[in-house]
Design a protein around this motif. Structure first.
Motif, PDB file in Angstrom:
ATOM      1  N   ALA A 171      -5.687 -53.325  29.020  1.00 13.04           N
ATOM      2  CA  ALA A 171      -7.140 -53.300  28.836  1.00 13.04           C
ATOM      3  C   ALA A 171      -7.542 -54.108  27.603  1.00 13.04           C
ATOM      4  N   ALA A 172      -6.773 -53.983  26.524  1.00 15.42           N
ATOM      5  CA  ALA A 172      -7.070 -54.738  25.307  1.00 15.42           C
ATOM      6  C   ALA A 172      -6.884 -56.237  25.536  1.00 15.42           C
ATOM      7  N   LEU A 173      -5.837 -56.610  26.287  1.00 12.31           N
ATOM      8  CA  LEU A 173      -5.612 -58.021  26.599  1.00 12.31           C
ATOM      9  C   LEU A 173      -6.741 -58.588  27.456  1.00 12.31           C
ATOM     10  N   GLN A 174      -7.168 -57.824  28.449  1.00 14.25           N
ATOM     11  CA  GLN A 174      -8.272 -58.279  29.299  1.00 14.25           C
ATOM     12  C   GLN A 174      -9.530 -58.516  28.466  1.00 14.25           C
TER      13      GLN A 174
ATOM     14  N   ARG B 213      -6.514 -73.688  30.672  1.00 12.28           N
ATOM     15  CA  ARG B 213      -5.240 -73.012  30.382  1.00 12.28           C
ATOM     16  C   ARG B 213      -5.440 -71.516  30.166  1.00 12.28           C
ATOM     17  N   LEU B 214      -6.493 -71.163  29.462  1.00 13.48           N
ATOM     18  CA  LEU B 214      -6.792 -69.747  29.201  1.00 13.48           C
ATOM     19  C   LEU B 214      -7.085 -68.995  30.501  1.00 13.48           C
TER      20      LEU B 214
ATOM     21  N   LEU C 187      -2.461 -65.844  36.018  1.00 11.99           N
ATOM     22  CA  LEU C 187      -1.043 -65.790  36.352  1.00 11.99           C
ATOM     23  C   LEU C 187      -0.325 -64.588  35.748  1.00 11.99           C
ATOM     24  N   ARG C 188      -0.632 -64.230  34.517  1.00 15.69           N
ATOM     25  CA  ARG C 188       0.114 -63.172  33.840  1.00 15.69           C
ATOM     26  C   ARG C 188      -0.498 -61.785  33.977  1.00 15.69           C
ATOM     27  N   LEU C 189      -1.836 -61.713  34.163  1.00 12.60           N
ATOM     28  CA  LEU C 189      -2.499 -60.409  34.248  1.00 12.60           C
ATOM     29  C   LEU C 189      -3.180 -60.159  35.589  1.00 12.60           C
TER      30      LEU C 189
ATOM     31  N   LEU D  89     -12.869 -60.690  37.422  1.00 15.57           N
ATOM     32  CA  LEU D  89     -12.518 -60.059  38.689  1.00 15.57           C
ATOM     33  C   LEU D  89     -11.032 -59.757  38.647  1.00 15.57           C
ATOM     34  N   ILE D  90     -10.637 -58.578  39.055  1.00 14.84           N
ATOM     35  CA  ILE D  90      -9.221 -58.234  39.104  1.00 14.84           C
ATOM     36  C   ILE D  90      -8.686 -58.733  40.432  1.00 14.84           C
ATOM     37  N   CYS D  91      -7.659 -59.551  40.367  1.00 17.77           N
ATOM     38  CA  CYS D  91      -7.089 -60.130  41.564  1.00 17.77           C
ATOM     39  C   CYS D  91      -5.777 -59.416  41.898  1.00 17.77           C
ATOM     40  N   ASP D  92      -5.691 -58.877  43.085  1.00 21.73           N
ATOM     41  CA  ASP D  92      -4.474 -58.241  43.562  1.00 21.73           C
ATOM     42  C   ASP D  92      -3.890 -59.185  44.605  1.00 21.73           C
TER      43      ASP D  92
END
Length: 138
Positions: A70-73, A107-108, A114-116, A129-132
């Protein structure tokens, strides 16, 4: 209900003072004020680099990897907004600076995806948007 941290729980320092204290630590020791209480007075945390430090219980809070996510997002969304605004300003200021900031924004956004699995809209990163990968964009 109060529940003290136990051995093996993960925690964070509430007000970190150096780079080590920003990391997630594992509780390796709990000290109580008396032998017959459940209220901890001090915790010893081991950080990923092997450093162990002891803190008063009030300076520690329970935290998990989900808290990190959550903090990274939030941090990546804030960073993308700042770089997007810089990109818009750089467009009128300097061609080389404009292409550099646009590349940084790309890049960001790619890193977050790619990572989250976080899809940041380059035009409006404040609305992630959260991608699953199994279900596509939500």
């Amino acid at each position: 209900m109060y529940r003290s941290l136990e051995y093996g729980d993960t925690a964070r320092v509430t007000e970190p003072t150096d780079a080590i204290e920003y990391r997630l630590g594992t509780v390796t020791d709990v000290r109580y004020s008396t032998p017959h209480t459940t209220y901890a007075c001090r915790y010893t945390l081991r950080f990923p680099n092997g450093t162990e430090r002891t803190y008063p219980a009030a300076d520690i809070r329970r935290a998990t990897r989900d808290d990190d996510r959550a903090a990274l997002q939030a941090a990546l969304t804030t960073a993308a907004e700042a770089v997007r605004d810089a990109c818009r300003i750089a467009h009128d200021y300097d061609d080389d600076l404009s292409s550099g900031t646009a590349s940084l924004l790309r890049r960001l956004v790619d890193l977050a995806r790619l990572r989250l699995g976080l899809t940041l809209d380059r035009a409006d990163p404040a609305r992630p948007l959260i991608c699953d990968q199994d279900e596509g964009d939500q």
